[in-house]
Design an enzyme around this catalytic site. Structure first.
Site, PDB file in Angstrom:
ATOM      1  N   MET A   1      27.837  43.717  40.998  1.00 20.85           N
ATOM      2  CA  MET A   1      28.839  42.696  40.715  1.00 20.85           C
ATOM      3  C   MET A   1      28.244  41.470  40.026  1.00 20.85           C
ATOM      4  SD  MET A   1      31.005  42.904  44.285  1.00 20.85           S
ATOM      5  CE  MET A   1      32.266  41.756  43.719  1.00 20.85           C
ATOM      6  N   HIS A   2      29.138  40.603  39.560  1.00 23.38           N
ATOM      7  CA  HIS A   2      28.827  39.232  39.120  1.00 23.38           C
ATOM      8  C   HIS A   2      28.109  39.126  37.778  1.00 23.38           C
ATOM      9  CE1 HIS A   2      29.808  38.535  43.286  1.00 23.38           C
ATOM     10  NE2 HIS A   2      28.653  38.975  43.726  1.00 23.38           N
TER      11      HIS A   2
ATOM     12  N   ASP B   1      30.342  47.380  43.605  1.00 21.46           N
ATOM     13  CA  ASP B   1      29.554  48.341  44.383  1.00 21.46           C
ATOM     14  C   ASP B   1      29.840  48.309  45.875  1.00 21.46           C
ATOM     15  OD1 ASP B   1      28.352  45.832  44.639  1.00 21.46           O
ATOM     16  OD2 ASP B   1      26.365  46.508  44.033  1.00 21.46           O
TER      17      ASP B   1
END
Length: 483
Positions: free
Chosen positions: A79-80, A235
């Protein structure tokens, strides 16, 4: 057949399941991580595509007929990450990763704007996407001026697979731009970083189709063209789908590169002051909370690099029986920490070292330190209104029974170990591909695996662990004061 593709920090994994959700085959390929400066962490998106191609080539070589029968594809990814594209969909710079903390000043500035916590339900952490774009604007203005689309890592893979600029709620909730309660982009928060909705991907739920496989890629691997590609999940939410952690009261502890204590919620329950993440789940009308530790197995990997011994060799020195803490304490803040401190600057430490301290004591302290970091997340979840009665262990670190005993005793909770099988993010992604292709009931598909064994807290060491946890808790403010 259904295909899950999980873009991990260190590898891409592909997984085939059949209609009964039995694993048919899997393949993976590694991806390198670059750390060009302290606090920086980057990857080249071209490497994601190359690794996916390699994994799919291997899958075709081993399971060509099964691959040809695929009816749905699901995606998962770390992520991110800030993947920046120009108007021609060309990558403008390496992706700034989830564990990159360079934008801590920008994050603090955005977090001081009360709209961010009010709309997203979360602190603006340095690892999130929005402060990374603020950093790019401040430090690489020529690149910022050319940004036509901002995609999360798995959604860059989607663009390659389908040609579509699309994302879903669970991953997008980690950007600091999503209205997490309403499950839509916030124009106000985007404007606060000088961006607009036209630079964001279209949003769907993780269980819905989000693009169709391009004919040229389908031909390469013997797949049918226009196979639906599900929205998928970040995830952790994908792992939750794989583990069946989708209903209130269900939780897992992931001992991976980072550590996650993940709890499913049936309602939006924000409490940003606890430094717990409150995100959309991959299933419609569901949310989740999680505490995040930036260096879980990464802490043991660091010790591997220092000692030259393998992780299995280090943990084997401790034996099978849980030991009382020695007085050596490890703070696992090698890349800073999220829950509960939201501190990008703090770094790890050992305290209590003596002439008698050997490798085994250091290993024990590392395992305990990570377990105590999970205890911090448990306390933060409790402060956010989520009480847990047990957790299921997943991730590479869960293969160490000693570590699981330390976790159970530090948390004061039973730790369930699932029966043999692959129930991680790639499996969750494949489940989402199945749901999208067949319009199946998400809660029926995302069931929990059987439990092979339960690791109970060691009652005889409960007080010793409680005392060690108090020492651990006291060290952060002391170390922070001199960092």
């Amino acid at each position: 057949m259904y295909l899950g593709i999980d873009l991990g920090t260190s590898s891409v994994k592909t997984l085939l399941i059949d209609a009964d959700q039995a694993t048919v085959g899997s393949a993976s390929a590694s991806v390198d991580l670059s750390r060009p400066h302290p606090g920086w962490s980057e990857q080249d998106p071209a490497d994601w595509i190359a690794a996916t191609e390699q994994a799919l080539d291997e899958l075709k070589a081993k399971h060509a007929s099964a691959l040809a029968a695929v009816k749905g594809i699901g995606l998962s990814g770390h992520m991110h990450g800030a993947t920046l594209l120009d108007a021609s969909d060309q990558v403008l710079r390496p992706c700034i990763m989830w564990n990159d903390t360079r934008s801590h000043a920008e994050a603090a500035k955005l977090d001081a704007d009360p709209r961010f916590r009010a709309i997203t339900g979360n602190i603006v952490f340095p690892g999130f996407t929005a402060p990374k774009l603020a950093w790019v604007k401040n430090n690489e203005p020529a690149i910022f001026a050319r940004v036509a689309k901002v995609l999360l890592p798995k959604d860059y893979l989607r663009l390659w697979l389908t040609g579509a600029h699309m994302s879903e709620m669970s991953d997008s909730a980690g950007t600091s731009w999503l209205d997490v309660a309403e499950r839509r982009w916030s124009a106000d928060l985007l404007a606060a970083t000088d961006l607009s909705e036209r630079q964001m991907p279209e949003l769907v739920e993780g269980t819905e189709p989000a693009g169709a496989l391009r004919a040229e890629l389908a031909a390469r691997w013997g797949l049918k063209p226009a196979i639906p590609v599900a929205g998928g999940a970040g995830d952790n939410a994908a792992s939750a789908c794989g583990m069946g952690t989708v209903k209130p009261g269900q939780a897992f502890a992931s001992l991976g590169t980072s550590g996650v204590l993940f709890a499913a919620n049936g309602a939006y329950l924000p409490n940003p002051e606890s430094a717990v993440h409150t995100f959309c789940h991959a299933l419609p009308n569901t949310w989740h909370q999680m505490g995040v530790i930036l260096s879980a197995t990464d802490s043991l990997n660091w010790l591997v690099g220092i000692t030259g011994k393998g992780a299995g060799d280090l943990t084997a020195e401790l034996g099978d029986k849980l030991r009382a803490p020695t007085g050596v304490t490890f703070l696992p803040y090698l890349s800073g920490e999220r829950t509960p401190h939201n501190d990008a600057v703090i770094r790890g430490s050992f305290t209590g070292l003596g002439h008698e301290t050997g490798t085994a004591a250091l290993t024990q302290a590392v395992l305990e330190g990570v377990a105590f970091a999970f205890r911090d997340s448990l306390e933060a979840l409790s402060a956010a209104g989520t009480e847990l009665s047990r957790v299921t262990a997943i991730g590479g670190g869960s293969r160490s029974r000693y570590w699981l005993k330390a976790m159970a005793t530090a948390l004061g909770l039973p730790v369930d170990v699932p029966a043999d099988g692959d129930f991680g993010a790639a499996f969750g992604a494949a489940r989402l591909g199945l749901i999208a292709a067949e319009k199946a009931d998400p809660f029926a598909i995302c069931s929990a695996p059987a439990t092979e064994e339960t690791v109970e807290p060691d009652a005889a060491l409960a007080q010793a662990y409680a005392d060690a946890y108090r020492r651990y808790r006291a060290l952060y403010p002391a170390i922070r004061g001199v960092s």
